[in-house]
Design a protein around this motif. Structure first.
Motif, PDB file in Angstrom:
ATOM      1  N   ALA A 123      58.394 134.950 -13.473  1.00  0.00           N
ATOM      2  CA  ALA A 123      59.089 134.424 -14.648  1.00  0.00           C
ATOM      3  C   ALA A 123      58.167 133.508 -15.440  1.00  0.00           C
ATOM      4  O   ALA A 123      58.119 133.562 -16.676  1.00  0.00           O
ATOM      5  CB  ALA A 123      60.352 133.680 -14.223  1.00  0.00           C
ATOM      6  N   LEU A 127      57.293 135.467 -18.713  1.00  0.00           N
ATOM      7  CA  LEU A 127      58.260 135.008 -19.703  1.00  0.00           C
ATOM      8  C   LEU A 127      58.032 133.566 -20.142  1.00  0.00           C
ATOM      9  O   LEU A 127      58.698 133.095 -21.059  1.00  0.00           O
ATOM     10  CB  LEU A 127      59.685 135.136 -19.143  1.00  0.00           C
ATOM     11  CG  LEU A 127      60.114 136.548 -18.716  1.00  0.00           C
ATOM     12  CD1 LEU A 127      61.459 136.490 -17.997  1.00  0.00           C
ATOM     13  CD2 LEU A 127      60.196 137.474 -19.914  1.00  0.00           C
ATOM     14  N   ARG A 129      58.944 131.027 -18.592  1.00  0.00           N
ATOM     15  CA  ARG A 129      60.208 130.350 -18.275  1.00  0.00           C
ATOM     16  C   ARG A 129      60.310 130.193 -16.758  1.00  0.00           C
ATOM     17  O   ARG A 129      59.692 130.930 -16.001  1.00  0.00           O
ATOM     18  CB  ARG A 129      61.429 131.165 -18.746  1.00  0.00           C
ATOM     19  CG  ARG A 129      61.489 131.486 -20.230  1.00  0.00           C
ATOM     20  CD  ARG A 129      61.854 130.257 -21.052  1.00  0.00           C
ATOM     21  NE  ARG A 129      62.212 130.601 -22.421  1.00  0.00           N
ATOM     22  CZ  ARG A 129      61.365 130.903 -23.391  1.00  0.00           C
ATOM     23  NH1 ARG A 129      60.071 130.911 -23.132  1.00  0.00           N
ATOM     24  NH2 ARG A 129      61.783 131.192 -24.611  1.00  0.00           N
ATOM     25  N   GLN A 134      65.003 131.490 -17.699  1.00  0.00           N
ATOM     26  CA  GLN A 134      64.951 132.821 -18.298  1.00  0.00           C
ATOM     27  C   GLN A 134      66.330 133.284 -18.790  1.00  0.00           C
ATOM     28  O   GLN A 134      66.424 134.047 -19.749  1.00  0.00           O
ATOM     29  CB  GLN A 134      64.369 133.835 -17.311  1.00  0.00           C
ATOM     30  CG  GLN A 134      65.214 134.089 -16.094  1.00  0.00           C
ATOM     31  CD  GLN A 134      64.548 135.063 -15.117  1.00  0.00           C
ATOM     32  OE1 GLN A 134      63.678 135.853 -15.481  1.00  0.00           O
ATOM     33  NE2 GLN A 134      64.957 135.004 -13.855  1.00  0.00           N
TER      34      GLN A 134
END
Length: 309
Positions: A123, A127, A129, A134
């Protein structure tokens, strides 16, 4: 006449398997996004047309991830503008965030997919995050997409192993997956992103989820386990399988990764088990051999190589 001559295996049904399987074809998106050279738009369009001609009814067409991160799919708007969308064929697209959803809505899509990670490390890297943060990114995407009447699929990455964290606890995968379902995803695809799963792991994870109806599986074949893992999933009640024509794709997080489960290899197994799927194997293998010529390398699919030499 042998299997090589007629292009079909002998059919011997087995107990405990579904009568029909939906194939979610990801070659045009997950397969092509990792190519090192640019695939021309006309080739992508013909690829999608050929896949539809072969009987595939769900074709993940492209992604609205920022072109900086996935330059191979920077032509997403142009592709969808020129795409001959066939009746009865779904053309979902991947969207990472609300900006991606805005682009998808302007392109007139009817199905989108979002993605989340089962691990903190992925993550953070993929992302930017945390595992919990997320969901603040995907929640508004799912909510808005559903309000617009779109179906939303959820992908969960790193469900069986993570290159930074190792084996992933089943309860962690289930928690992430069920959260996506609770947010409104109609389908949840469980991804073996680095291809390390084995059938026992697959059976145990699916049992931990309980109800197999909203689940799909997405296996990479890094260690040659994708078909075995798929069979384990089918025995567990899963009826939707992700695959990529010709075995296109790869995993940047594992050395020697050989890409997604090849759709032809999947179809050969389903034909041998007498499981309906609606795909013309000969037409599909011809399509993958055609694309391999455009990519200037042999198809990774064993069935394509067996049928097309």
């Amino acid at each position: 006449m042998g299997a090589r001559e007629n292009g079909l295996p002998d059919t011997t049904p087995a107990d405990g398997l579904p009568a029909e399987v939906e194939i979610w074809e990801v070659g045009a998106r997950d397969g092509l996004q990792n190519e090192s050279t640019t695939v021309p738009l006309d080739v992508k369009l013909e690829f999608l047309d050929r896949l539809a001609d072969a009987g595939l009814t769900t074709l993940e067409a492209t992604s609205f991830v920022h072109p900086k991160w996935v330059p191979q799919l920077a032509d997403a708007e142009d592709l969808l503008a020129r795409l001959d969308r066939r009746p009865g064929v779904a053309y979902p697209v991947l969207v990472p965030n609300e900006r991606g959803l805005d682009r998808a809505l302007r392109a007139g899509v009817e199905h989108v997919a979002v993605f989340a990670s089962a691990t903190e490390s992925f993550a953070r890297r993929n992302l930017n995050r945390s595992l919990d943060e997320q969901f603040a990114m995907v929640d508004p995407v799912i909510t808005r997409a559903r309000a617009e009447g779109l179906q939303v699929r959820g992908y969960v990455s790193m469900c069986f192993g993570d290159p930074w964290e190792g084996p992933v606890p089943r309860e962690q995968v289930v928690a992430v997956g069920k959260r996506l379902l609770d947010l409104g995803c109609h389908r949840l695809s469980l991804g073996d992103t680095i291809g390390v799963a084995t059938p026992g792991q697959v059976t145990a994870l699916l049992a931990a989820f309980g109800d197999p109806d909203p689940l799909a599986v997405h296996f990479h074949d890094t260690y040659g386990q994708a078909l075995a893992n798929t069979l384990a999933a089918l025995r567990s009640g899963v009826r939707v399988v992700d695959s990529s024509a010709g075995g296109l794709g790869g995993c940047p997080y594992a050395e020697s990764a050989t890409g997604n489960l090849a759709t032809e290899d999947l179809v050969w197994m389903l034909d041998g088990l007498g499981i309906r799927h609606g795909v013309d194997l000969d037409a599909l293998a011809t399509t993958s051999a055609w694309l391999a010529d455009h990519l200037d390398r042999p198809s990774p699919s064993r069935v394509v190589r067996a049928l097309r030499g």
